[in-house]
Write an enzyme that holds these catalytic residues in place. Structure first.
Site, mmCIF file in Angstrom:
data_model
loop_
_atom_site.group_PDB
_atom_site.id
_atom_site.type_symbol
_atom_site.label_atom_id
_atom_site.label_comp_id
_atom_site.label_asym_id
_atom_site.label_seq_id
_atom_site.Cartn_x
_atom_site.Cartn_y
_atom_site.Cartn_z
ATOM 1 N N LYS A 50 0.836 -1.202 0.000
ATOM 2 C CA LYS A 50 0.000 0.000 0.000
ATOM 3 C C LYS A 50 0.874 1.257 0.000
ATOM 4 C CE LYS A 50 -3.707 -2.488 2.243
ATOM 5 N NZ LYS A 50 -4.349 -2.911 3.483
ATOM 6 N N GLN A 94 -5.331 -1.876 9.670
ATOM 7 C CA GLN A 94 -4.858 -3.096 9.007
ATOM 8 C C GLN A 94 -5.353 -4.320 9.786
ATOM 9 O OE1 GLN A 94 -3.152 -3.088 6.026
ATOM 10 N NE2 GLN A 94 -3.320 -5.308 6.079
ATOM 11 N N ASP A 117 -11.730 2.132 3.624
ATOM 12 C CA ASP A 117 -11.866 0.669 3.511
ATOM 13 C C ASP A 117 -13.338 0.277 3.441
ATOM 14 O OD1 ASP A 117 -9.679 -0.892 3.105
ATOM 15 O OD2 ASP A 117 -9.188 -1.195 5.224
#
Ligand code: NAP
Length: 286
Positions: A50, A94, A117
């Site tokens: 990322k 994460q 997300d």
């Protein structure tokens, strides 16, 4: 006839070009904050991917590594500070988190305007209502992009999704339902997976079980999208990735298939950054 192999890497490169141009037009660089709790070798690999992609398209990516023993309150406090920080366009946590942390509670603390997300209750409830205009989880977006690229309109098609996680299976099934597909969702208790998989026009597999899907699960004419990733270290000490679909076993039966690696994975990272750039575009046009 051999299946058409849909390259996620090629589609990713097109998105990358578009995002680089959009980023350059913004007043401020889009900035993504990645919160990671504790060291986890798999998470480290994904965070690095990322960071690299973000930097390549002109975004700022901040990696916040909190100690393994960090409390839920500590994580939520960190998220609140990032919510209030005007320089931050998007925030992700994460996953997976250490077991003692309630991931849903932590995710719910993210400001929906920075939820790149797409995993906060606010974003998921839009998806549940059939509204695809909010932040959609990156893996689901990646699947939709593959279908678009393959020229597949999901409306009216039979779609089978193998996997029902909140992260991948459920949002993907909901998005396809919103696109008027007839959706079947399978999981570990499904009695006849082969039958459910075979009836699909579009088969999406996100179970995390290496080569779960073989010849007996597919038929001709199908589009197969393999989300699964199982990493194993070979005898040569090299890390190798496997999908949930036994690619070699099915490639002469189905019409089109995504490979692992090089299929959904690269597109997931690109889709996340599409959300990041969009968040900054929104913030500047408020
Ligand atoms: P997860 O939370 O472990 O969920 C796996 C799902 O698969 C569960 O719903 C489980 O059923 C179902 N399942 C397990 N074994 C099965 C079987 N034998 N038959 C049918 N269903 C079965 O995993 P996840 O987070 O959704 O991720 C799934 C896979 O996608 C993993 O390999 C992950 O690494 C990969 N992934 C890839 C990307 C990408 O960018 N390519 C992104 C995210 C995830 P139950 O609900 O009954 O337990």
């Amino acid at each position: 006839m051999e299946a058409r192999v849909i390259s996620g890497t090629e589609i990713r490169d097109t998105i990358k070009k578009d995002l680089t141009e959009r980023t350059a037009r913004l007043a401020r660089k889009p900035a993504l904050a990645i919160i990671q709790i504790g060291d986890n070798p798999e998470s480290d690999v994904y965070v690095k991917q990322k960071m690299r992609f973000g930097e390549e398209i002109g975004c700022e990516v901040t990696h916040i590594l909190l100690a393994e023993g960090e409390t839920e309150e500590g994580i939520i406090e960190e998220i609140r500070e990032l919510n209030a920080d005007e320089r931050i366009s998007g925030i992700i946590v994460q996953l997976p988190l250490p077991e003692k942390i309630d991931a849903d509670r932590a995710l719910a603390a993210i400001d929906p305007a920075k939820d790149v997300d797409g995993l906060t209750p606010a974003s998921l409830s839009r998806l549940l209502a059939g509204d695809l205009s909010g932040f959609i989880p990156a893996t689901t977006k990646a699947v939709l992009k593959i279908l678009e690229h393959a020229g597949q309109d999901a409306a009216g098609k039979r779609v089978t999704v193998v996997g029902r996680s909140n992260l991948v299976g459920k949002p993907t099934a909901l998005a396809l339902l919103a696109l008027d597909a007839t959706v079947t969702v399978c999981h570990s208790k499904t009695e006849d997976l082969a039958e459910a998989a075979k009836q699909a026009d579009i088969l999406i597999v996100a179970a995390g079980k290496k080569h779960l899907i073989g010849r007996e699960h597919v038929r001709d004419g199908q589009i197969v999208i393999d989300v699964g990733i199982t990493a194993e270290t070979g005898e040569d000490g090299k890390r190798k990735l496997y999908g949930d679909v036994d690619f070699d076993a099915v490639k002469d039966i189905v019409a089109a298939i995504t490979p692992v690696p090089g299929g959904v994975g690269p597109l997931t990272v690109a889709s996340l950054f599409e959300n990041v750039v969009r968040a900054q575009e929104f913030a500047e046009n408020k």
